[in-house]
Write a protein that holds these residues in place. Structure first.
Motif, PDB file in Angstrom:
ATOM      1  N   GLN A  47       3.669 -13.491  -8.793  1.00  0.00           N
ATOM      2  CA  GLN A  47       4.309 -12.204  -8.544  1.00  0.00           C
ATOM      3  C   GLN A  47       3.414 -11.021  -8.936  1.00  0.00           C
ATOM      4  O   GLN A  47       3.876  -9.888  -8.981  1.00  0.00           O
ATOM      5  CB  GLN A  47       5.623 -12.115  -9.332  1.00  0.00           C
ATOM      6  N   CYS A  48       2.136 -11.254  -9.209  1.00  0.00           N
ATOM      7  CA  CYS A  48       1.282 -10.191  -9.757  1.00  0.00           C
ATOM      8  C   CYS A  48       1.146  -8.990  -8.829  1.00  0.00           C
ATOM      9  O   CYS A  48       1.177  -7.846  -9.294  1.00  0.00           O
ATOM     10  CB  CYS A  48      -0.067 -10.723 -10.199  1.00  0.00           C
ATOM     11  N   VAL A  49       1.017  -9.200  -7.531  1.00  0.00           N
ATOM     12  CA  VAL A  49       0.869  -8.077  -6.610  1.00  0.00           C
ATOM     13  C   VAL A  49       2.152  -7.248  -6.588  1.00  0.00           C
ATOM     14  O   VAL A  49       2.108  -6.010  -6.621  1.00  0.00           O
ATOM     15  CB  VAL A  49       0.494  -8.559  -5.186  1.00  0.00           C
ATOM     16  N   GLU A  50       3.301  -7.911  -6.575  1.00  0.00           N
ATOM     17  CA  GLU A  50       4.577  -7.203  -6.561  1.00  0.00           C
ATOM     18  C   GLU A  50       4.774  -6.390  -7.842  1.00  0.00           C
ATOM     19  O   GLU A  50       5.219  -5.243  -7.798  1.00  0.00           O
ATOM     20  CB  GLU A  50       5.741  -8.191  -6.380  1.00  0.00           C
ATOM     21  N   ILE A  51       4.432  -6.975  -8.982  1.00  0.00           N
ATOM     22  CA  ILE A  51       4.588  -6.265 -10.261  1.00  0.00           C
ATOM     23  C   ILE A  51       3.628  -5.080 -10.328  1.00  0.00           C
ATOM     24  O   ILE A  51       4.002  -3.987 -10.768  1.00  0.00           O
ATOM     25  CB  ILE A  51       4.388  -7.216 -11.453  1.00  0.00           C
ATOM     26  N   TYR A  52       2.402  -5.265  -9.865  1.00  0.00           N
ATOM     27  CA  TYR A  52       1.431  -4.173  -9.825  1.00  0.00           C
ATOM     28  C   TYR A  52       1.983  -3.027  -8.976  1.00  0.00           C
ATOM     29  O   TYR A  52       1.956  -1.856  -9.364  1.00  0.00           O
ATOM     30  CB  TYR A  52       0.115  -4.702  -9.265  1.00  0.00           C
ATOM     31  N   ALA A  53       2.533  -3.361  -7.817  1.00  0.00           N
ATOM     32  CA  ALA A  53       3.105  -2.353  -6.923  1.00  0.00           C
ATOM     33  C   ALA A  53       4.289  -1.636  -7.565  1.00  0.00           C
ATOM     34  O   ALA A  53       4.460  -0.421  -7.402  1.00  0.00           O
ATOM     35  CB  ALA A  53       3.524  -3.000  -5.601  1.00  0.00           C
ATOM     36  N   VAL A  54       5.105  -2.374  -8.312  1.00  0.00           N
ATOM     37  CA  VAL A  54       6.255  -1.788  -9.001  1.00  0.00           C
ATOM     38  C   VAL A  54       5.802  -0.729 -10.011  1.00  0.00           C
ATOM     39  O   VAL A  54       6.396   0.343 -10.112  1.00  0.00           O
ATOM     40  CB  VAL A  54       7.067  -2.902  -9.714  1.00  0.00           C
ATOM     41  N   LEU A  55       4.742  -1.026 -10.749  1.00  0.00           N
ATOM     42  CA  LEU A  55       4.252  -0.073 -11.743  1.00  0.00           C
ATOM     43  C   LEU A  55       3.793   1.217 -11.080  1.00  0.00           C
ATOM     44  O   LEU A  55       4.073   2.319 -11.554  1.00  0.00           O
ATOM     45  CB  LEU A  55       3.115  -0.692 -12.558  1.00  0.00           C
ATOM     46  N   ILE A  56       3.102   1.090  -9.956  1.00  0.00           N
ATOM     47  CA  ILE A  56       2.614   2.258  -9.226  1.00  0.00           C
ATOM     48  C   ILE A  56       3.788   3.008  -8.594  1.00  0.00           C
ATOM     49  O   ILE A  56       3.875   4.236  -8.672  1.00  0.00           O
ATOM     50  CB  ILE A  56       1.586   1.850  -8.149  1.00  0.00           C
ATOM     51  N   ALA A  57       4.707   2.273  -7.973  1.00  0.00           N
ATOM     52  CA  ALA A  57       5.867   2.894  -7.324  1.00  0.00           C
ATOM     53  C   ALA A  57       6.760   3.625  -8.316  1.00  0.00           C
ATOM     54  O   ALA A  57       7.433   4.591  -7.955  1.00  0.00           O
ATOM     55  CB  ALA A  57       6.667   1.837  -6.569  1.00  0.00           C
ATOM     56  N   ALA A  58       6.747   3.181  -9.570  1.00  0.00           N
ATOM     57  CA  ALA A  58       7.546   3.834 -10.611  1.00  0.00           C
ATOM     58  C   ALA A  58       6.928   5.162 -11.050  1.00  0.00           C
ATOM     59  O   ALA A  58       7.495   5.866 -11.879  1.00  0.00           O
ATOM     60  CB  ALA A  58       7.696   2.904 -11.810  1.00  0.00           C
ATOM     61  N   GLY A  59       5.775   5.494 -10.500  1.00  0.00           N
ATOM     62  CA  GLY A  59       5.140   6.763 -10.826  1.00  0.00           C
ATOM     63  C   GLY A  59       4.223   6.716 -12.030  1.00  0.00           C
ATOM     64  O   GLY A  59       3.841   7.757 -12.557  1.00  0.00           O
ATOM     65  N   LEU A  60       3.854   5.515 -12.465  1.00  0.00           N
ATOM     66  CA  LEU A  60       2.949   5.417 -13.603  1.00  0.00           C
ATOM     67  C   LEU A  60       1.520   5.699 -13.180  1.00  0.00           C
ATOM     68  O   LEU A  60       1.083   5.279 -12.107  1.00  0.00           O
ATOM     69  CB  LEU A  60       3.002   4.015 -14.226  1.00  0.00           C
ATOM     70  N   GLU A  61       0.812   6.395 -14.003  1.00  0.00           N
ATOM     71  CA  GLU A  61      -0.620   6.610 -13.814  1.00  0.00           C
ATOM     72  C   GLU A  61      -1.310   5.663 -14.791  1.00  0.00           C
ATOM     73  O   GLU A  61      -1.436   5.953 -15.983  1.00  0.00           O
ATOM     74  CB  GLU A  61      -0.992   8.060 -14.114  1.00  0.00           C
ATOM     75  N   LEU A  62      -1.691   4.490 -14.287  1.00  0.00           N
ATOM     76  CA  LEU A  62      -2.330   3.487 -15.131  1.00  0.00           C
ATOM     77  C   LEU A  62      -3.728   3.949 -15.519  1.00  0.00           C
ATOM     78  O   LEU A  62      -4.394   4.647 -14.754  1.00  0.00           O
ATOM     79  CB  LEU A  62      -2.423   2.148 -14.405  1.00  0.00           C
ATOM     80  N   SER A  63      -4.167   3.524 -16.697  1.00  0.00           N
ATOM     81  CA  SER A  63      -5.535   3.832 -17.106  1.00  0.00           C
ATOM     82  C   SER A  63      -6.503   3.092 -16.185  1.00  0.00           C
ATOM     83  O   SER A  63      -6.134   2.117 -15.510  1.00  0.00           O
ATOM     84  CB  SER A  63      -5.770   3.407 -18.551  1.00  0.00           C
ATOM     85  N   GLN A  64      -7.737   3.530 -16.154  1.00  0.00           N
ATOM     86  CA  GLN A  64      -8.744   2.880 -15.313  1.00  0.00           C
ATOM     87  C   GLN A  64      -8.892   1.412 -15.692  1.00  0.00           C
ATOM     88  O   GLN A  64      -8.975   0.537 -14.828  1.00  0.00           O
ATOM     89  CB  GLN A  64     -10.085   3.594 -15.446  1.00  0.00           C
ATOM     90  N   LEU A  65      -8.895   1.130 -16.979  1.00  0.00           N
ATOM     91  CA  LEU A  65      -9.030  -0.250 -17.443  1.00  0.00           C
ATOM     92  C   LEU A  65      -7.818  -1.096 -17.042  1.00  0.00           C
ATOM     93  O   LEU A  65      -7.957  -2.266 -16.688  1.00  0.00           O
ATOM     94  CB  LEU A  65      -9.233  -0.267 -18.960  1.00  0.00           C
ATOM     95  N   ALA A  66      -6.630  -0.503 -17.073  1.00  0.00           N
ATOM     96  CA  ALA A  66      -5.430  -1.229 -16.651  1.00  0.00           C
ATOM     97  C   ALA A  66      -5.525  -1.592 -15.166  1.00  0.00           C
ATOM     98  O   ALA A  66      -5.183  -2.713 -14.767  1.00  0.00           O
ATOM     99  CB  ALA A  66      -4.188  -0.397 -16.922  1.00  0.00           C
ATOM    100  N   HIS A  67      -5.992  -0.651 -14.341  1.00  0.00           N
ATOM    101  CA  HIS A  67      -6.189  -0.948 -12.916  1.00  0.00           C
ATOM    102  C   HIS A  67      -7.197  -2.085 -12.735  1.00  0.00           C
ATOM    103  O   HIS A  67      -6.986  -2.998 -11.936  1.00  0.00           O
ATOM    104  CB  HIS A  67      -6.691   0.282 -12.160  1.00  0.00           C
ATOM    105  N   MET A  68      -8.280  -2.028 -13.478  1.00  0.00           N
ATOM    106  CA  MET A  68      -9.305  -3.076 -13.360  1.00  0.00           C
ATOM    107  C   MET A  68      -8.754  -4.435 -13.760  1.00  0.00           C
ATOM    108  O   MET A  68      -9.003  -5.445 -13.086  1.00  0.00           O
ATOM    109  CB  MET A  68     -10.520  -2.713 -14.218  1.00  0.00           C
TER     110      MET A  68
END
Length: 128
Positions: free
Chosen positions: A70-91
């Protein structure tokens, strides 16, 4: 050793290994709204919210888990929730998704644990 990824213990086999991620993010949304929306979205995508909360200064801490498939879906959820992830978190999330895609048959059911710290910079509208 990277502080954002905790490797599996030496005694675990490759099928039992897990990912543990420490991530930071920011948001402009109100903390209680972020907690409610993220919790529902994580649960809706098959994840488990282990703990959640916010302090008086607007820092949200959330610990959750999900299966690697489910990693792609969870990643998308974090972005869709309006979070600005750190560069390291994105990596790290990109690395997790790519690795999972490459080895899906062997690791799709493994558990990923995420310790997420979100700094909220919510400003209430004084005109309301």
């Amino acid at each position: 050793m990277n502080p954002l990824t905790v490797p599996p213990t030496p005694s675990s086999s490759s099928l039992e290994s897990s990912w543990a991620l420490r991530m930071k993010a920011t948001t402009m949304d109100e903390p209680s709204r972020v907690i409610q929306m993220l919790s529902g979205a994580i649960l809706g995508n098959g994840g488990w919210v282990l703990s959640r909360g916010a302090n008086d200064s607007g820092v949200i801490n959330m610990l959750f888990e999900f299966e690697r498939m489910q990693c792609v879906e969870i990643y998308a959820v974090l972005i869709a929730a309006g979070l600005e992830l750190s560069q390291l978190a994105h990596m790290r999330f990109t690395e997790l998704c790519q690795c999972t895609r490459s080895h899906f048959a062997d690791c799709g059911g493994e558990i990923v644990s995420v310790d997420l710290e979100i700094h909220s910079f919510f400003v209430q509208d004084a005109a309301r």
